[in-house]
Scaffold this motif. Structure first.
Motif, PDB file in Angstrom:
ATOM      1  N   ASP A  61      -4.615   2.701  -4.351  1.00 11.18           N
ATOM      2  CA  ASP A  61      -3.564   3.469  -3.664  1.00 11.18           C
ATOM      3  C   ASP A  61      -3.346   2.909  -2.257  1.00 11.18           C
ATOM      4  O   ASP A  61      -2.211   2.826  -1.777  1.00 11.18           O
ATOM      5  CB  ASP A  61      -3.952   4.954  -3.567  1.00 11.18           C
ATOM      6  N   PHE A  62      -4.424   2.530  -1.614  1.00  3.98           N
ATOM      7  CA  PHE A  62      -4.330   1.916  -0.288  1.00  3.98           C
ATOM      8  C   PHE A  62      -3.560   0.603  -0.364  1.00  3.98           C
ATOM      9  O   PHE A  62      -2.717   0.310   0.491  1.00  3.98           O
ATOM     10  CB  PHE A  62      -5.733   1.692   0.278  1.00  3.98           C
ATOM     11  N   MET A  63      -3.840  -0.197  -1.370  1.00  2.00           N
ATOM     12  CA  MET A  63      -3.100  -1.447  -1.564  1.00  2.00           C
ATOM     13  C   MET A  63      -1.603  -1.177  -1.677  1.00  2.00           C
ATOM     14  O   MET A  63      -0.782  -1.801  -1.001  1.00  2.00           O
ATOM     15  CB  MET A  63      -3.590  -2.182  -2.809  1.00  2.00           C
ATOM     16  N   ALA A  64      -1.265  -0.238  -2.542  1.00  2.00           N
ATOM     17  CA  ALA A  64       0.149   0.072  -2.766  1.00  2.00           C
ATOM     18  C   ALA A  64       0.815   0.567  -1.487  1.00  2.00           C
ATOM     19  O   ALA A  64       1.962   0.202  -1.187  1.00  2.00           O
ATOM     20  CB  ALA A  64       0.280   1.106  -3.876  1.00  2.00           C
ATOM     21  N   SER A  65       0.097   1.352  -0.698  1.00  5.65           N
ATOM     22  CA  SER A  65       0.676   1.885   0.540  1.00  5.65           C
ATOM     23  C   SER A  65       0.874   0.794   1.586  1.00  5.65           C
ATOM     24  O   SER A  65       1.607   0.987   2.554  1.00  5.65           O
ATOM     25  CB  SER A  65      -0.216   2.997   1.105  1.00  5.65           C
ATOM     26  N   ASN A  66       0.223  -0.348   1.381  1.00  7.69           N
ATOM     27  CA  ASN A  66       0.372  -1.480   2.293  1.00  7.69           C
ATOM     28  C   ASN A  66       1.233  -2.595   1.703  1.00  7.69           C
ATOM     29  O   ASN A  66       1.184  -3.737   2.174  1.00  7.69           O
ATOM     30  CB  ASN A  66      -1.001  -2.017   2.690  1.00  7.69           C
TER      31      ASN A  66
END
Length: 309
Positions: A61-66
């Motif tokens: 989820d962190f990857m996607a948000s970045n």
């Protein structure tokens, strides 16, 4: 724009100060640099693994948000997402404990499409692990065939020193695949028992790769090429909060500089001192910035300002 493709672990770093946990952030040696590059507006693909669990979801989820795709993450159910404990000392350097539970079948995914002069970043134990070596070699062969620029960070930690004799042939293979080799004085002490970077270059690296960058903490950076060598002083970092991610973001800065100044694979052999100085400066600026916070990557605010300079 040229893309950057990284391959490495994803991990949740739990940070401790005075033996008390105070933060948990997604991390991983190559991963940290990929996040910073994505925040700087560089197209990024990352090849890795994560468990079908809360930690894996947090990281992806962190990857996607970045702005990072998760298309090249191998999600596994037979095991758990890795976690590390990072204990900060009085000068905010970290000592690590790693907890992993990987499945037998790993990296069972398709690799991203790579084009000529894209930049591929690989390194750490992930690029040496015998359990992953076959798939990593497939990836490196593919990248080399596609005429990508390959950047290798040795990042060899004390935890694996007992394996150094067995994995040394893989290290040499990685040097040969690489167009730029980077490591810290600590990495080479762990691998060779030697912190004389000139002798490490002459005896271990230059036969395989001519471009060699070494970092020495607050003592700066050394560059060795086929035609010259040079030392660069590090800008002062006042009261660093954490050095976790400093080396990873130095790598990101070098990669960013290569793209910013239009340096392609075939340009490296004849790159001038002036251009190298600009590229090394990018690495030092990103490393300096990441030491100002407990995050493993540059902030969105810094990235917005820096990419417009």
């Amino acid at each position: 724009m040229r893309q950057v493709v990284g391959i490495g672990e994803t991990i949740l770093d739990i940070l401790f100060k005075e033996n008390q946990p105070f933060a948990a952030v997604p991390g991983g040696s190559v991963f940290n640099g990929m996040v910073s590059l994505s925040r700087l507006g560089i197209p990024v693909s990352f090849v890795s693994e994560a468990g079908h669990d809360r930690v894996g979801k947090l990281v992806t989820d962190f990857m996607a948000s970045n702005g990072m795709t998760t298309d090249f993450i191998d999600f596994f159910s037979d095991g758990k997402s890795p976690v590390s404990l990072a204990f900060l000392n009085e000068v905010n350097d970290a000592d690590y404990l790693f907890y992993t539970d990987y499945p037998r079948q790993r990296l069972n995914i398709k690799f991203p499409v790579i084009h000529q002069d894209d930049i591929v970043v690989f390194g750490s134990y992930y690029a040496l692990n015998p359990l992953l070596r076959e798939r990593v070699l497939e990836f490196l062969e593919y990248a080399k065939d596609r005429k990508a620029l390959l950047y290798y960070d040795l990042n060899f930690r004390k935890a694996h020193m007992h394996e150094k004799i067995q994995i040394r042939p893989a290290v040499m293979d990685n040097y040969e695949y690489a167009d730029i080799v980077r490591g810290s004085d600590e990495d080479f002490m762990n691998m060779y028992g030697n912190t004389d970077m000139e002798s490490v270059y002459k005896d271990e690296v230059r036969y395989y790769c001519k471009q060699f960058v070494t970092t020495h903490g607050m003592e700066g950076v050394n560059l060795f090429t086929g035609s010259f060598q040079k030392h660069y002083d590090l800008p002062a970092v006042i009261d660093p909060v954490s050095t976790i991610g400093a080396g990873d973001n130095f790598n990101a800065g070098i990669v960013y500089g290569l793209i910013k100044y239009g340096v392609r694979r075939d340009d490296l052999a004849n790159l001038s001192d002036l251009v190298w100085e600009k590229i090394i400066s990018c690495g030092m600026e990103l490393a300096k910035e990441v030491c100002r916070d407990h995050l493993n990557y540059v902030s969105h605010e810094f990235a917005t300002k820096y990419k417009n300079v």
